[in-house]
Design an enzyme around this catalytic site. Structure first.
Site, short mmCIF file in Angstrom:
data_model
loop_
_atom_site.label_atom_id
_atom_site.label_comp_id
_atom_site.label_asym_id
_atom_site.label_seq_id
_atom_site.Cartn_x
_atom_site.Cartn_y
_atom_site.Cartn_z
N ARG A 192 12.50 -12.52 1.57
CA ARG A 192 13.59 -12.04 2.44
C ARG A 192 14.77 -12.99 2.44
O ARG A 192 15.92 -12.56 2.55
CB ARG A 192 13.05 -11.83 3.86
CG ARG A 192 12.20 -10.55 3.98
CD ARG A 192 11.31 -10.61 5.21
NE ARG A 192 10.59 -9.38 5.49
CZ ARG A 192 9.45 -8.98 4.91
NH1 ARG A 192 8.90 -9.71 3.96
NH2 ARG A 192 8.87 -7.84 5.25
N ASP B 147 -3.55 -9.03 4.80
CA ASP B 147 -3.77 -9.75 3.54
C ASP B 147 -4.93 -10.74 3.64
O ASP B 147 -5.34 -11.31 2.62
CB ASP B 147 -2.49 -10.48 3.11
CG ASP B 147 -1.36 -9.52 2.80
OD1 ASP B 147 -1.65 -8.36 2.43
OD2 ASP B 147 -0.18 -9.90 2.93
N LYS C 62 -3.12 -1.94 -2.22
CA LYS C 62 -2.56 -3.28 -2.41
C LYS C 62 -2.55 -3.61 -3.91
O LYS C 62 -2.68 -2.71 -4.73
CB LYS C 62 -3.36 -4.31 -1.60
CG LYS C 62 -3.29 -4.08 -0.09
CD LYS C 62 -1.89 -4.31 0.44
CE LYS C 62 -1.80 -4.06 1.93
NZ LYS C 62 -0.41 -4.06 2.40
N SER D 83 3.44 -0.21 7.86
CA SER D 83 3.86 -0.98 6.69
C SER D 83 5.19 -1.67 6.96
O SER D 83 6.21 -1.02 7.17
CB SER D 83 4.01 -0.06 5.47
OG SER D 83 4.72 -0.75 4.45
#
Ligand code: S3P
Length: 427
Positions: free
Chosen positions: A24, A312, A339, A164
């Site tokens: 990001r 994750d 994933k 998400s």
């Protein structure tokens, strides 16, 4: 690579800068006016893909050190098409967030990736972005994507059908260049790094418990991003130190954003001994030092609403569950199937091969824990970085070691993983 059994994990380590925030910082930095200095940037296969991508789109990035970059932003509509496809490698976050950004640029862009990325669902972003007026063509719902930039985007209110952060972020980033406000409603909270960074860059962002709204932006400015250590990279160490008797390991400067620390909460309720020191906020994100000592665990159930807070980390949770007394279960984690690999299958395949009692279900898995070392054996990462790191920790806590096939996949998120693991392993 063969990972031999260890007695304990002892010492002090740091992990790479957070992967989500590093992506990001480059992507939002590219849209600013002026320079964005990114400190503690997390170098990895995935973030290297983002560095290549923004450069291909006309952004200058100076590399002042391995972990310190300066991004020379080109403004909200200043990205340029390279003509050739932009290769996003293995990085879903890059492909999805960049698609949102490119919808409002000038020109035509093609985004593609490796075999794994090209098999993952992209209709989840194409559909809401198309509703905003974006022009996107997919290959049957998958990459390569072709994005024809437009000036005619308009804000929407969109209820996320799956929890998400990548989808939420793609929509919010498109909203910067849209007319009217853009709202994403999420019934289950997901990571909020995009919102936090856009706020820091001067965008008008309104956050409510179940939604986030962004207004169109005139300009962004983000002087500095200090990237905290990646709690997802810390996770294999947290689990390894918990399971190996006599361990005492401190991981410094780890990101503690509450939308990322689900594994800490879950391990603590299983009985783990985790202490956090020096908790502080830097550039809008929480971080601190985590000390973990070995402990005996009891099984637990992870509920659907918890899943995004440790999505994750569910592979490595499965290993913790294998040592915990009683049954553990994960439900509502169907997202694991889309994933980098189908992680319900890849975790189950890997751990069963080592003699661990784990069963797959449609939307999760169940583990019957036994508080003693499994034999070990051979497993394969299936090319998935999280599974490679799972295999390595399984080797440490096994009786005879684990041969990790495809161990090099770890470098997708954590290039120095095996060296750091070795440096704190006591045999
Ligand atoms: C990420 C969001 C999650 C996570 C991924 C990184 C992000 O994906 O699994 O590793 O940086 O926004 P989803 O948003 O698809 O759940």
């Amino acid at each position: 690579m063969k990972v031999e059994p260890a007695g304990a994990l002892v010492g002090h380590i740091a992990v790479p800068g957070d992967k989500s925030i590093s992506h990001r910082a480059l992507l939002v930095g590219a849209l600013t006016e002026g320079e964005t200095r990114v400190r503690e940037f997390g170098r990895s296969g995935d973030t290297e893909s983002t560095l290549h991508a923004v450069r291909a789109l006309g952004v200058t990035v100076d590399e002042e050190a391995d972990d310190e970059l300066v991004v020379h932003g080109v403004g909200l509509r200043g990205l340029r098409s390279p003509g050739d496809p932009v290769d996003c490698g293995n990085a879903g976050t890059l492909l999805r967030l960049l698609t949102g950004i490119l919808t409002g640029q000038h020109g035509t862009f093609v985004l593609t990736g490796d075999d794994s990325l090209r098999s993952r669902p992209m209709d989840r972003i194409a559909e809401p972005l198309t509703r905003m007026g974006a022009r996107i063509t997919t290959a049957d719902g998958r990459a390569p994507l072709t994005i024809d930039g437009t000036d005619a985007l308009h804000g929407i209110e969109y209820v996320l059908p799956v929890p998400s952060a990548q989808v939420k972020s793609a929509i919010l980033l498109a909203g910067l260049n849209a007319e009217g406000v853009t709202t994403v409603v999420e019934s289950v909270p997901t990571r909020d790094h995009t919102e936090l960074m856009l706020e820091a860059a001067g965008a008008r962002v309104r956050r409510r418990p179940a939604s986030v709204t962004v207004e169109p932006a005139a300009r962004l400015q983000l002087d500095e991003v200090v990237v905290p250590g990646d709690v997802s990279a810390a996770a294999p160490f947290l689990v390894g130190a918990t399971l190996l008797a006599g361990s005492d390991l401190t991981i410094h400067d780890v990101g503690l954003n509450p939308r990322r620390t689900g594994l800490l909460d879950v391990l603590e309720r299983m009985g783990a001994r985790i202490s956090v020191y020096n908790r502080r906020k830097v550039a809008g994100e929480w971080l601190g030092d985590i000390e973990v000592r070995s402990a005996e665990l009891t099984g637990t159930e992870i509920k659907p609403e918890e899943v995004p807070l440790l999505v994750d980390e569910l592979p490595i949770f499965a290993l913790a569950a294998a040592f915990a007394r009683g049954e553990s279960r994960v439900r509502g984690a169907g997202e694991l199937r889309v994933k980098e690999t189908d992680r319900i299958e890849s975790v189950t395949n890997a751990l069963r091969a080592l003699g661990i009692r784990i069963r797959a279900s449609d939307d999760g898995f169940g583990v019957r824990g036994v508080p003693s070392r499994p034999n070990g054996g051979r497993m394969s990462s299936e090319g998935d970085h999280r599974i490679a790191m799972l295999g390595a920790v399984a080797g440490l806590v096994s009786r005879e070691g684990v041969e990790v096939g495809g161990a090099d996949a770890a470098a997708i998120s954590f290039p120095g993983f095996f060296d750091i693991l070795e440096s704190v392993s006591r045999r």
